[in-house]
Design an enzyme around this catalytic site. Structure first.
Site, short mmCIF file in Angstrom:
data_model
loop_
_atom_site.label_atom_id
_atom_site.label_comp_id
_atom_site.label_asym_id
_atom_site.label_seq_id
_atom_site.Cartn_x
_atom_site.Cartn_y
_atom_site.Cartn_z
N CYS A 41 3.45 3.85 6.58
CA CYS A 41 3.97 2.94 7.60
C CYS A 41 5.04 3.61 8.47
CB CYS A 41 4.61 1.71 6.94
SG CYS A 41 3.57 0.81 5.80
N CYS A 45 8.16 -1.13 10.08
CA CYS A 45 7.06 -2.00 9.64
C CYS A 45 7.61 -3.36 9.19
CB CYS A 45 6.29 -1.35 8.51
SG CYS A 45 4.85 -2.32 7.98
N ARG A 48 7.28 -6.33 3.71
CA ARG A 48 8.41 -6.28 2.79
C ARG A 48 8.66 -4.84 2.33
NH1 ARG A 48 8.18 -9.83 -2.60
NH2 ARG A 48 8.29 -11.50 -1.01
N ARG A 70 -3.61 5.86 3.56
CA ARG A 70 -4.27 5.37 4.77
C ARG A 70 -3.25 4.62 5.63
NH1 ARG A 70 -5.30 1.88 0.69
NH2 ARG A 70 -5.02 -0.37 1.12
N CYS A 72 -1.26 1.88 7.71
CA CYS A 72 -1.00 0.45 7.62
C CYS A 72 -1.60 -0.26 8.84
CB CYS A 72 0.51 0.21 7.56
SG CYS A 72 1.01 -1.51 7.69
N CYS A 75 1.67 -2.10 11.16
CA CYS A 75 2.58 -1.38 12.06
C CYS A 75 1.91 -0.25 12.83
CB CYS A 75 3.79 -0.84 11.29
SG CYS A 75 3.38 0.42 10.04
#
Length: 357
Positions: A41, A45, A48, A70, A72, A75
């Site tokens: 991310c 992002c 949480r 991989r 996100c 974001c």
């Protein structure tokens, strides 16, 4: 050149940036990965924050992918979705530019392949204006070019895509900053009173119409400053009026020497609706304080319009009176300034001294 922070300190700064959901210039560019989810991310992002023990840091997307993570979907750390959005908006802008009349929002959204409300938000976030406002800017530009080329008003209005002359004359400032006749004449018939002076930051030129100050330039040879003014009003009559502008020139020269109070001058500002919103926002920045381009865009309610705000600052015709020198980069860097970054630094330093007294 400052030394790079130690790895453990750098990781600490990065972790704090993740918690703050905001990039920290001291960290440099980085992405974080969550080992329990297998994704990587951006620091901002909206998801949480993960537990610290489940977090790894990477310098870029290829490094994170090489480690088996991989991207996100929230974001968009690779920027794939952002590129698609930018391409869709660019295509919509091209469609507006090519059209003889203003395309409907429905037609633009259908061409882009998005729902109407979603496309409207994308367009506004990327360009800083609505499709309608963008199209009106295109019409105004066509109208201005045709009038400057000497076309008759009726022909120029029709060619620019306006339904009738009355729409232009109802609010000429909205489209041209002047009446169509004045624009056709390139300022012919208008008198721009000017006054040259010396200042603490070099040559100074002030220009004013009957409505107020329309130009302030400094720190360049007098002939260059006057050439800049004439380019804005190519057919206006330029009339030296040092006595008429003496009070304004003195106020501006004093500000350049020691900026102790905001300049309060009558202004004749001519720009697009968005430019004028930015310029008005600039005048509300207190003496000695700064805003970032992104922060100013957020204050205008258009957080994605950072570049449009920067362009409006660069096109400000009345330096100092509209204090674009109070806008800095997100990291606090002074970035560019029409009259030179050292002068921007000197102005801000002088204002901070004045606030401290």
């Amino acid at each position: 050149m400052p030394e790079a922070p130690l790895p453990e300190i750098l990781d600490g700064l990065r972790w704090q940036a993740v918690l703050d959901r905001q990039a920290n210039p001291a960290c440099g560019g980085f992405l974080y990965a969550v080992t329990t989810q297998g994704v990587f991310c951006r620091p901002g992002c909206p998801a949480r924050p993960p537990l610290r023990r489940n977090t790894r840091f990477f310098p870029d997307a290829p490094a994170a992918e090489a480690a088996g993570f991989r991207a996100c979907k929230r974001c968009d750390p690779r920027g794939d979705r952002a590129r698609l959005h930018a391409e869709a908006v660019a295509a919509a802008c091209a469609m507006i530019e090519a059209a003889e009349t203003i395309p409907s929002l429905e037609a633009l959204a259908a061409r882009a392949g998005y729902a109407r409300h979603h496309f409207l938000r994308l367009f506004r976030d990327i360009t800083g204006v609505t499709p309608r406002s963008y199209a009106e800017g295109v019409r105004a530009r066509r109208l201005h070019a045709a009038l400057a080329a000497g076309d008759r008003v009726a022909e120029a209005v029709a060619g620019a895509g306006f339904g009738s002359e009355s729409r232009v004359y109802e609010s000429p400032g909205r489209h041209l900053g002047m009446t169509p006749g004045a624009a056709r004449r390139g300022g012919a018939g208008e008198v721009i009173h000017i006054a040259h002076a010396d200042s603490a930051m070099g040559p100074l030129l002030v220009g004013a119409t009957g409505a107020g100050i329309c130009y302030i330039g400094f720190a360049e040879p007098p002939e260059s400053l006057e050439g800049d003014l004439r380019a804005r009003f190519p057919r206006a009559r330029i009339a030296p009026a040092p006595d008429h502008l003496a009070a304004s020139v003195q106020a501006i020269a004093s500000f350049l020497a020691e900026p102790s109070a905001a300049l309060a001058l009558p202004l004749d500002l001519r720009g697009t609706a968005f430019q004028r919103r930015v310029w008005e926002a600039l005048t509300r920045i207190p003496l000695g304080e700064t805003r970032s381009y992104s922060g100013l865009a957020a204050e205008l309610g258009q957080p994605a319009a950072t570049r449009a705000v920067a362009r409006a600052c660069a096109q400000n015709p009345v330096a100092l009176a509209v204090p674009c020198h109070r806008v800095v980069g997100a990291s606090g860097d002074l970035t560019g300034y029409r009259w030179g970054v050292p002068r921007k630094a000197a102005l801000l330093a002088g204002e901070r001294r004045a606030r401290g007294r």
